[in-house]
Design an enzyme around this catalytic site. Structure first.
Site, PDB file in Angstrom:
ATOM      1  N   ASP A 180       0.782  -1.255   0.000  1.00 18.60           N
ATOM      2  CA  ASP A 180       0.000   0.000   0.000  1.00 18.60           C
ATOM      3  C   ASP A 180       0.812   1.304   0.000  1.00 18.60           C
ATOM      4  OD1 ASP A 180      -1.582  -2.103   0.761  1.00 18.60           O
ATOM      5  OD2 ASP A 180      -2.179  -1.241   2.673  1.00 18.60           O
ATOM      6  N   TRP A 204       6.090 -10.339   1.100  1.00 18.10           N
ATOM      7  CA  TRP A 204       5.584  -9.582   2.247  1.00 18.10           C
ATOM      8  C   TRP A 204       6.246 -10.116   3.521  1.00 18.10           C
ATOM      9  CZ3 TRP A 204       2.660 -10.293   6.743  1.00 18.10           C
ATOM     10  CH2 TRP A 204       2.048  -9.146   7.261  1.00 18.10           C
ATOM     11  N   GLU A 211     -10.586  -2.514   4.446  1.00 17.10           N
ATOM     12  CA  GLU A 211      -9.206  -2.089   4.638  1.00 17.10           C
ATOM     13  C   GLU A 211      -9.019  -0.679   4.061  1.00 17.10           C
ATOM     14  OE1 GLU A 211      -6.312  -5.834   4.956  1.00 17.10           O
ATOM     15  OE2 GLU A 211      -6.792  -5.354   2.881  1.00 17.10           O
ATOM     16  N   PHE A 250       2.019  -1.143  10.035  1.00 13.40           N
ATOM     17  CA  PHE A 250       1.060  -1.308   8.955  1.00 13.40           C
ATOM     18  C   PHE A 250       0.634   0.060   8.403  1.00 13.40           C
ATOM     19  CE2 PHE A 250      -0.888  -5.864   9.387  1.00 13.40           C
ATOM     20  CZ  PHE A 250       0.379  -6.410   9.259  1.00 13.40           C
ATOM     21  N   ASP A 275      -5.181   0.928   9.610  1.00 14.23           N
ATOM     22  CA  ASP A 275      -5.058   1.847   8.470  1.00 14.23           C
ATOM     23  C   ASP A 275      -5.688   3.225   8.734  1.00 14.23           C
ATOM     24  OD1 ASP A 275      -4.091  -0.549   7.428  1.00 14.23           O
ATOM     25  OD2 ASP A 275      -5.910  -0.992   6.299  1.00 14.23           O
TER      26      ASP A 275
END
Ligand code: FRU
Length: 484
Positions: free
Chosen positions: A38, A62, A215, A97, A160
């Site tokens: 992202d 990842w 998300e 994150f 997020d």
């Protein structure tokens, strides 16, 4: 954190030296090396655009999330910067994150999710997530301030944060999954950036029972309304719709502080290609609303992994709202600075089964085409890149289609949506070494997909199958390189 960043930077420099750049973009921001997902913390701050990203510097898979960083004067030419955040503190032990940025009194504030695995790495059913803050004086080095909002009772997936300022308060939306596994957005607020109350409202939630998580929520004014842009997980495919692993789209509604969000336009997908996820918006220097997304999809095959890198951004796109509450998506005007001289394509009628070669190596190209739909009886007509990628008008089904065929990478699939009912169809496409982005009728529709043509197989052609197609106008540009 400095030691961890130093360690990661050393690993990155080593990886960078042995990158195979066969698919590495010429003018899209990609990870320096290793893994990227992202976009995070997109912001115009003290005269520069900053783009951060979810980053694993130690491999092209990842892993424990760091924040990679790049800066730009114009959102087109990017410079890589040192890693901004590394995980490993008690509250972000297993990952920093996604999140967002605020520019305030000369300082750059990063809001992100501290991620902890409670029962082993990768076990998504036992995690702890909280919202955290880091601050920088120079825009490069960050100091962590720890947790600002712990996970509320009943929410395990809580991540997020996107922060903005309005009506003399700071606001934050956070993506969440409630105890019944339904996706939601929680809204928090604060009168100063460092301290946030734990009180929240549910700003919006899924009306599709299959959707278990929202998300990367974003919430912003556009025109006279408020748009909620988010990435729902769990939607089931319906005909040609929702075919990617996860989706992305928006709601439109009315909102003012302390009033419920009144939705006027239900969920609409924002992009119809294979690879558009977790977009984030920000305001350009002149207040245009710009979005950038991760140009990949979870669980897709990513052929560049063996080359030492995976993950890049879409082009920055300007969002506007039309009278019907539809979000129009157009490439930012700054991108025209990449163009070399214009090559005009002669207006012509492509005869039955004719192919016109426009460019023998379209590794970095932009093309604009206007087709006359009423005078194009062909079954199928459009453009192709080598033998692997096509974007075409399907006259039989009245669909626009982007198809890919790379059996060597186990990628062979297509995406489509209804052809707009206009006489003239305007196509604006951007081709890079491993991507194709197509914008239709000045932002009415867009398609974003990764493509993987080999060196020597990147010819750009126009074609018409069984009957003719009429091209009214065409222009093509070779584009300059804009990333290291
Ligand atoms: C979206 C996402 C976010 C999360 C991040 C982890 O792609 O799953 O919800 O913060 O990626 O890298």
């Amino acid at each position: 954190m400095k030691q961890r960043i130093d360690l990661a930077s050393t690993a990155l420099e080593t990886a960078r030296k042995s990158l195979n750049k066969q698919f590495y973009p010429e003018y899209h921001l990609a990870t320096y090396a290793g893994w990227l997902n992202d976009p995070n913390g997109l912001i115009y701050h003290e005269g520069l655009y900053h783009a951060f990203y979810q980053h694993h510097p130690f491999s092209s898979d990842w892993g424990p999330m760091h924040w990679g960083h790049a800066t730009s004067k114009d959102m087109v030419n990017w410079q890589h910067q040192p890693i901004a955040l590394a995980p490993g503190d008690e509250y972000d032990r297993d990952g920093c994150f996604s999140g967002s940025a605020i520019s305030h009194e000369g300082k750059l504030y990063l809001f992100y999710t501290g991620h902890i695995w409670l029962d082993g790495e990768g076990n998504d059913s036992q995690i702890y997530q909280s919202q955290c803050l880091a601050i920088s004086e120079d825009g490069i080095h960050f100091e962590k301030k720890g947790v600002i909002i712990p996970s509320p009772e009943g929410y395990m997936h809580f991540r997020d944060p996107k922060v903005w300022y309005q009506d003399a308060r700071w606001w934050m939306v956070v993506g969440a999954r409630d105890s019944l596994d339904q996706g939601q957005i929680l809204l928090f607020s604060s009168d100063e950036l460092l301290h946030w109350s734990d009180e929240y409202q549910v700003l919006a939630k899924t009306d599709d029972k299959n959707v278990y998580m929202w998300e990367c929520p974003d919430f912003f004014p556009l025109g006279e309304q408020f748009v909620t842009l988010f990435s729902p997980q769990g939607k089931k495919p319906q005909g040609h719709q929702y075919r990617n692993r996860f989706q992305n789209g928006y709601l439109v509604g009315n909102w003012s502080p302390n009033q419920p969000y009144e939705i006027t336009n239900q969920f609409t997908e924002i992009d119809f290609g294979h690879d558009f996820y977790a977009p984030q918006t920000f305001l350009a220097e002149d207040d245009r609303r710009i979005a950038i997304a991760w140009m990949d999809m979870w669980e897709s095959n990513m052929p560049s992994k063996v080359d030492g890198w995976a993950g890049c951004f879409t082009l920055p796109r300007e969002l506007t709202l039309n009278d019907q509450g539809k979000v129009l998506v157009n490439p930012i005007r700054e991108l025209t600075s990449l163009r070399q001289e214009a090559i005009e394509i002669k207006p012509s009628v492509l005869a039955k089964n004719q192919t016109i070669v426009l460019h023998s190596d379209a590794s970095a190209c932009e093309i604009e085409l206007i087709w006359d739909l009423q005078q194009s009886p062909a079954e199928k007509f459009g453009l192709a890149i080598g033998n692997g990628a096509e974007f075409f008008i399907d006259g039989q089904t009245q669909q626009l289609t982007l198809s890919r065929h790379y059996p060597e990478h186990v990628i062979s699939d297509y995406r489509c949506t209804a052809l707009p009912q206009t006489r003239h169809l305007k196509i604006r496409a951007f081709i890079d070494k491993s991507s194709l982005e197509v914008f239709i009728n000045d932002g009415e529709l867009c398609f974003t997909s990764r493509i993987y043509p080999q060196e020597g197989e990147r010819a750009l052609t126009l074609f018409a199958i069984n009957q003719s197609a009429k091209l009214l106008k065409g222009t093509m540009w070779q584009l300059n390189k804009s990333v290291e």
